[in-house]
Design a protein around this motif. Sequence first.
Motif, PDB file in Angstrom:
ATOM      1  N   ASN A  85      30.318 -34.396 -17.472  1.00  0.00           N
ATOM      2  CA  ASN A  85      30.403 -34.923 -18.835  1.00  0.00           C
ATOM      3  C   ASN A  85      30.075 -36.408 -18.918  1.00  0.00           C
ATOM      4  O   ASN A  85      29.351 -36.859 -19.810  1.00  0.00           O
ATOM      5  CB  ASN A  85      31.809 -34.686 -19.396  1.00  0.00           C
ATOM      6  N   GLU A  86      30.603 -37.186 -17.979  1.00  0.00           N
ATOM      7  CA  GLU A  86      30.433 -38.637 -18.050  1.00  0.00           C
ATOM      8  C   GLU A  86      29.000 -39.097 -17.797  1.00  0.00           C
ATOM      9  O   GLU A  86      28.641 -40.243 -18.073  1.00  0.00           O
ATOM     10  CB  GLU A  86      31.379 -39.334 -17.068  1.00  0.00           C
ATOM     11  N   LEU A  88      26.381 -37.652 -19.255  1.00  0.00           N
ATOM     12  CA  LEU A  88      25.542 -37.286 -20.393  1.00  0.00           C
ATOM     13  C   LEU A  88      24.952 -38.484 -21.142  1.00  0.00           C
ATOM     14  O   LEU A  88      23.778 -38.438 -21.534  1.00  0.00           O
ATOM     15  CB  LEU A  88      26.321 -36.391 -21.355  1.00  0.00           C
ATOM     16  N   GLY A 121      27.281 -30.424 -19.796  1.00  0.00           N
ATOM     17  CA  GLY A 121      28.669 -30.691 -20.184  1.00  0.00           C
ATOM     18  C   GLY A 121      29.534 -29.453 -20.104  1.00  0.00           C
ATOM     19  O   GLY A 121      29.054 -28.314 -20.113  1.00  0.00           O
ATOM     20  N   ASN A 122      30.833 -29.686 -20.034  1.00  0.00           N
ATOM     21  CA  ASN A 122      31.784 -28.582 -19.917  1.00  0.00           C
ATOM     22  C   ASN A 122      32.925 -28.762 -20.918  1.00  0.00           C
ATOM     23  O   ASN A 122      33.731 -29.686 -20.790  1.00  0.00           O
ATOM     24  CB  ASN A 122      32.354 -28.535 -18.486  1.00  0.00           C
ATOM     25  N   GLU A 123      32.923 -27.916 -21.948  1.00  0.00           N
ATOM     26  CA  GLU A 123      33.997 -27.876 -22.935  1.00  0.00           C
ATOM     27  C   GLU A 123      34.265 -29.247 -23.571  1.00  0.00           C
ATOM     28  O   GLU A 123      35.398 -29.723 -23.613  1.00  0.00           O
ATOM     29  CB  GLU A 123      35.280 -27.324 -22.299  1.00  0.00           C
ATOM     30  N   ILE A 124      33.224 -29.864 -24.092  1.00  0.00           N
ATOM     31  CA  ILE A 124      33.381 -31.210 -24.664  1.00  0.00           C
ATOM     32  C   ILE A 124      33.154 -31.244 -26.174  1.00  0.00           C
ATOM     33  O   ILE A 124      33.013 -32.315 -26.761  1.00  0.00           O
ATOM     34  CB  ILE A 124      32.453 -32.225 -23.971  1.00  0.00           C
ATOM     35  N   PHE A 129      31.829 -37.076 -25.909  1.00  0.00           N
ATOM     36  CA  PHE A 129      30.539 -36.839 -25.281  1.00  0.00           C
ATOM     37  C   PHE A 129      29.704 -35.785 -26.004  1.00  0.00           C
ATOM     38  O   PHE A 129      28.554 -35.550 -25.637  1.00  0.00           O
ATOM     39  CB  PHE A 129      30.733 -36.412 -23.823  1.00  0.00           C
ATOM     40  N   ALA A 130      30.271 -35.149 -27.020  1.00  0.00           N
ATOM     41  CA  ALA A 130      29.585 -34.040 -27.683  1.00  0.00           C
ATOM     42  C   ALA A 130      28.256 -34.464 -28.289  1.00  0.00           C
ATOM     43  O   ALA A 130      27.287 -33.692 -28.309  1.00  0.00           O
ATOM     44  CB  ALA A 130      30.492 -33.440 -28.755  1.00  0.00           C
ATOM     45  N   ILE A 133      25.024 -33.917 -26.111  1.00  0.00           N
ATOM     46  CA  ILE A 133      24.629 -32.618 -25.562  1.00  0.00           C
ATOM     47  C   ILE A 133      23.192 -32.259 -25.927  1.00  0.00           C
ATOM     48  O   ILE A 133      22.370 -31.947 -25.051  1.00  0.00           O
ATOM     49  CB  ILE A 133      25.593 -31.513 -26.036  1.00  0.00           C
ATOM     50  N   THR A 156      25.005 -25.129 -22.869  1.00  0.00           N
ATOM     51  CA  THR A 156      26.239 -25.874 -22.682  1.00  0.00           C
ATOM     52  C   THR A 156      27.392 -24.885 -22.660  1.00  0.00           C
ATOM     53  O   THR A 156      27.240 -23.733 -23.069  1.00  0.00           O
ATOM     54  CB  THR A 156      26.435 -26.924 -23.795  1.00  0.00           C
TER      55      THR A 156
END
Length: 210
Positions: A85-86, A88, A121-124, A129-130, A133, A156
């Motif tokens: 996530n970080e 992205l 990303g994972n579940e953001i 961070f969305a 994406i 995603t």
Amino acid sequence: MKTYIFHALIVLAITLLHHQIGASAQNFDIGLNYGMLGDNLPKPTEVVKLYQKYGIGKMRIFAPDPATLEALRNSNIELSMGIANELLPTLAASEANAERWYNGFMAPYINDVIFSYITVGNEIVPGEFAQYIVPVMRNLQTILDENNLAGIRVSTVVATSVLGTSYPPSQGNFTTDARATMIDILKFLNDTSSPLLDQCLSLFRGGGGS
């Protein structure tokens, strides 16, 4: 001991899947997440051998791991590889940054590892961070197209909590916080015939997956 514990967890996961699916489990295409957070975990080469021993044909990793990618060479295991996530914002900033990620983590393995999905990303969604994406997905899709890698899908992973209403399906809708982002994501996925994935990497909708 560490390998035996990991071995037992894989057996347990397969047993639960067989119990859920019943007699059809013999023909079920099984995939498991490969989590790497913990102490004294078995080496990736040992993990890959366990996948092969139990006929697990799909693996998900949450971020590129060179040792795992090396172990997967010529294994015939299909891989879904995530992007942390970080990372992205950096990959969203320019196609050049995304290309450097591709050159570092995919290009060296592209002939020997079966990449099925790149999960951005994972579940953001929703979250800080969305917003990155879709720009990252676009940058990566451009790079895959330029390298004639149309078989690799970019998607995603979202939590089911993005759904404000889930039943009945005809009235399904996203939460207020997630709706705008999810609409943009779904437009991209529709354009590229890619699926939307949940935390178990099962498909929310059709497209390039099955």
